[in-house]
Design an enzyme around this catalytic site. Sequence first.
Site, PDB file in Angstrom:
ATOM      1  N   GLU A 160      -4.056  -2.358   6.162  1.00 12.18           N
ATOM      2  CA  GLU A 160      -5.177  -1.906   4.825  1.00 12.18           C
ATOM      3  C   GLU A 160      -3.743  -2.164   3.490  1.00 12.18           C
ATOM      4  O   GLU A 160      -4.388  -2.414   2.715  1.00 12.18           O
ATOM      5  CB  GLU A 160      -5.211  -0.238   4.941  1.00 12.18           C
ATOM      6  CG  GLU A 160      -6.422   0.676   3.765  1.00 12.18           C
ATOM      7  CD  GLU A 160      -6.480   1.816   3.271  1.00 12.18           C
ATOM      8  OE1 GLU A 160      -5.643   2.044   4.637  1.00 12.18           O
ATOM      9  OE2 GLU A 160      -6.558   2.440   2.852  1.00 12.18           O
TER      10      GLU A 160
ATOM     11  N   ASP B  53      -4.942  -4.645   0.715  1.00 14.43           N
ATOM     12  CA  ASP B  53      -5.287  -4.240  -0.272  1.00 14.43           C
ATOM     13  C   ASP B  53      -5.001  -5.285  -2.355  1.00 14.43           C
ATOM     14  O   ASP B  53      -5.193  -5.671  -2.616  1.00 14.43           O
ATOM     15  CB  ASP B  53      -4.582  -2.610  -0.834  1.00 14.43           C
ATOM     16  CG  ASP B  53      -4.659  -2.109  -2.255  1.00 14.43           C
ATOM     17  OD1 ASP B  53      -5.398  -1.838  -2.824  1.00 14.43           O
ATOM     18  OD2 ASP B  53      -3.830  -2.366  -3.332  1.00 14.43           O
TER      19      ASP B  53
ATOM     20  N   ASP C 288     -11.425   0.385   4.175  1.00 14.70           N
ATOM     21  CA  ASP C 288     -10.101   0.729   4.256  1.00 14.70           C
ATOM     22  C   ASP C 288     -10.449  -0.794   5.341  1.00 14.70           C
ATOM     23  O   ASP C 288      -9.364  -0.992   5.546  1.00 14.70           O
ATOM     24  CB  ASP C 288      -9.901   2.097   4.928  1.00 14.70           C
ATOM     25  CG  ASP C 288     -10.180   2.869   4.208  1.00 14.70           C
ATOM     26  OD1 ASP C 288      -9.677   2.942   2.643  1.00 14.70           O
ATOM     27  OD2 ASP C 288      -8.920   4.319   4.324  1.00 14.70           O
TER      28      ASP C 288
ATOM     29  N   GLU D  82     -10.255  -3.636   3.721  1.00 16.31           N
ATOM     30  CA  GLU D  82      -8.857  -4.051   3.653  1.00 16.31           C
ATOM     31  C   GLU D  82      -8.765  -4.861   4.435  1.00 16.31           C
ATOM     32  O   GLU D  82      -7.256  -5.789   4.332  1.00 16.31           O
ATOM     33  CB  GLU D  82      -8.426  -3.249   2.411  1.00 16.31           C
ATOM     34  CG  GLU D  82      -8.972  -2.484   1.046  1.00 16.31           C
ATOM     35  CD  GLU D  82      -8.376  -1.628   0.301  1.00 16.31           C
ATOM     36  OE1 GLU D  82      -8.688  -2.103  -0.964  1.00 16.31           O
ATOM     37  OE2 GLU D  82      -8.037  -0.895   0.710  1.00 16.31           O
TER      38      GLU D  82
END
Lengths: 230, 230
Positions: free
Chosen positions: B43, B47, B116, B119
Amino acid sequence: MFEKLQSDIHYAFNDAGLLATAMTHSSWANEQQEHVEHNERLEFLGDAVLELCVSEELFARFPGAREGDLTRMRARLVSKPALAELARDLQLELYLRLGRGEESQGGRERSSLLSDALEAMLGAVFLDGGYERARHVVRHVLAARWPSDADGKRSKDYKSRLQELTQGLFRERPVYVLMGSSGPEHEKRFEVRLTLPDDTVFTAIGPSVKRAEQMAAGLALKKLESRSEG
Amino acid sequence: MFEKLQSDIHYAFNDAGLLATAMTHSSWANEQQEHVEHNERLEFLGDAVLELCVSEELFARFPGAREGDLTRMRARLVSKPALAELARDLQLELYLRLGRGEESQGGRERSSLLSDALEAMLGAVFLDGGYERARHVVRHVLAARWPSDADGKRSKDYKSRLQELTQGLFRERPVYVLMGSSGPEHEKRFEVRLTLPDDTVFTAIGPSVKRAEQMAAGLALKKLESRSEG
């Protein structure tokens, strides 16, 4: 144009005009008769380029680090003061094109202006040469700044730390044994068993032998460290 | 494993185990006997992957947009609620591996958990296939969500907007003339002169004819819009 800068960052632009735009502050562009591009759009792009390049590098350098540690390290590396320092190392203040007002107010020495120009420069490399080239530039200009073992201590690779610790505690090394693998070829999983000199056993399953060993070492470390704290 | 998901995102993993890790919440990993990786590190990476992919796309789609507009559009696209909606479109809740406690508290429907996982999935694509493949996935899954002309109105390309406006005001089109170019081959600059039907003239210099025309059109628009406001 900008030969020294291009050589300093180990990247030769196909279109050096992009680098000129990266060094152009809006105050300069606004003073020109014609419409000239300034560096704000490139800065928008470069900010994200830097973020991913740094994330990828930290992810690879600290295989045992948790998300929180990685986020903390990244925030430090891409902070405005850190970027301004990098910009000064590259002497970006020599290349900036500033408007008269900005110049007379000492803009050439302002950290925010320098860090913006650095980000814009990375955006320019990315547009000119693609992600992989931008990544090389970031790795190179940050070479002396990646977290050291001391900074990233809790994140240092687990196997090395476990070995140091077991040598210290038992005068012997931990033993790793590959127990087997499972799953089809393209998604194989490997099971590793780690035995400490006191016969404690830890098992981990990972996408490679190396990774499974790291995970087992991480488990063992956690156990040993909680013992020594207790 | 996860065939439908891989087909939905138009990406076939070399190592589908990475996708499994992306769908693994820490609560599930913590319940296992062995050490199993969960999705927090992916994650962290994903991101930043998402941020750059979206930045690159917006940069290209809105050549006339300023940094502030781009930043605003990006923030909307990568906001947690927007990502959770995307995750629901992809039915990520069907793939999540959750611990018992998390499951019983309705974690499978929680937006933060879903965004989450989305990502993390992008981080997994990036690790597995590199930046360009991740970019294709992002372009595909966001296909219906890129800002429309209405959202990005002030950012729509300047030439089109100027043409609409001059047609409306004068029943004639603006005229662009290439005045010349300067500089060595690899950093050539092009000068374009734009004349409106009322004989107002605007000049711009850019790294390509297209870009110089856009810049001249931007200047003309600003002038016409300030007139119509006054």
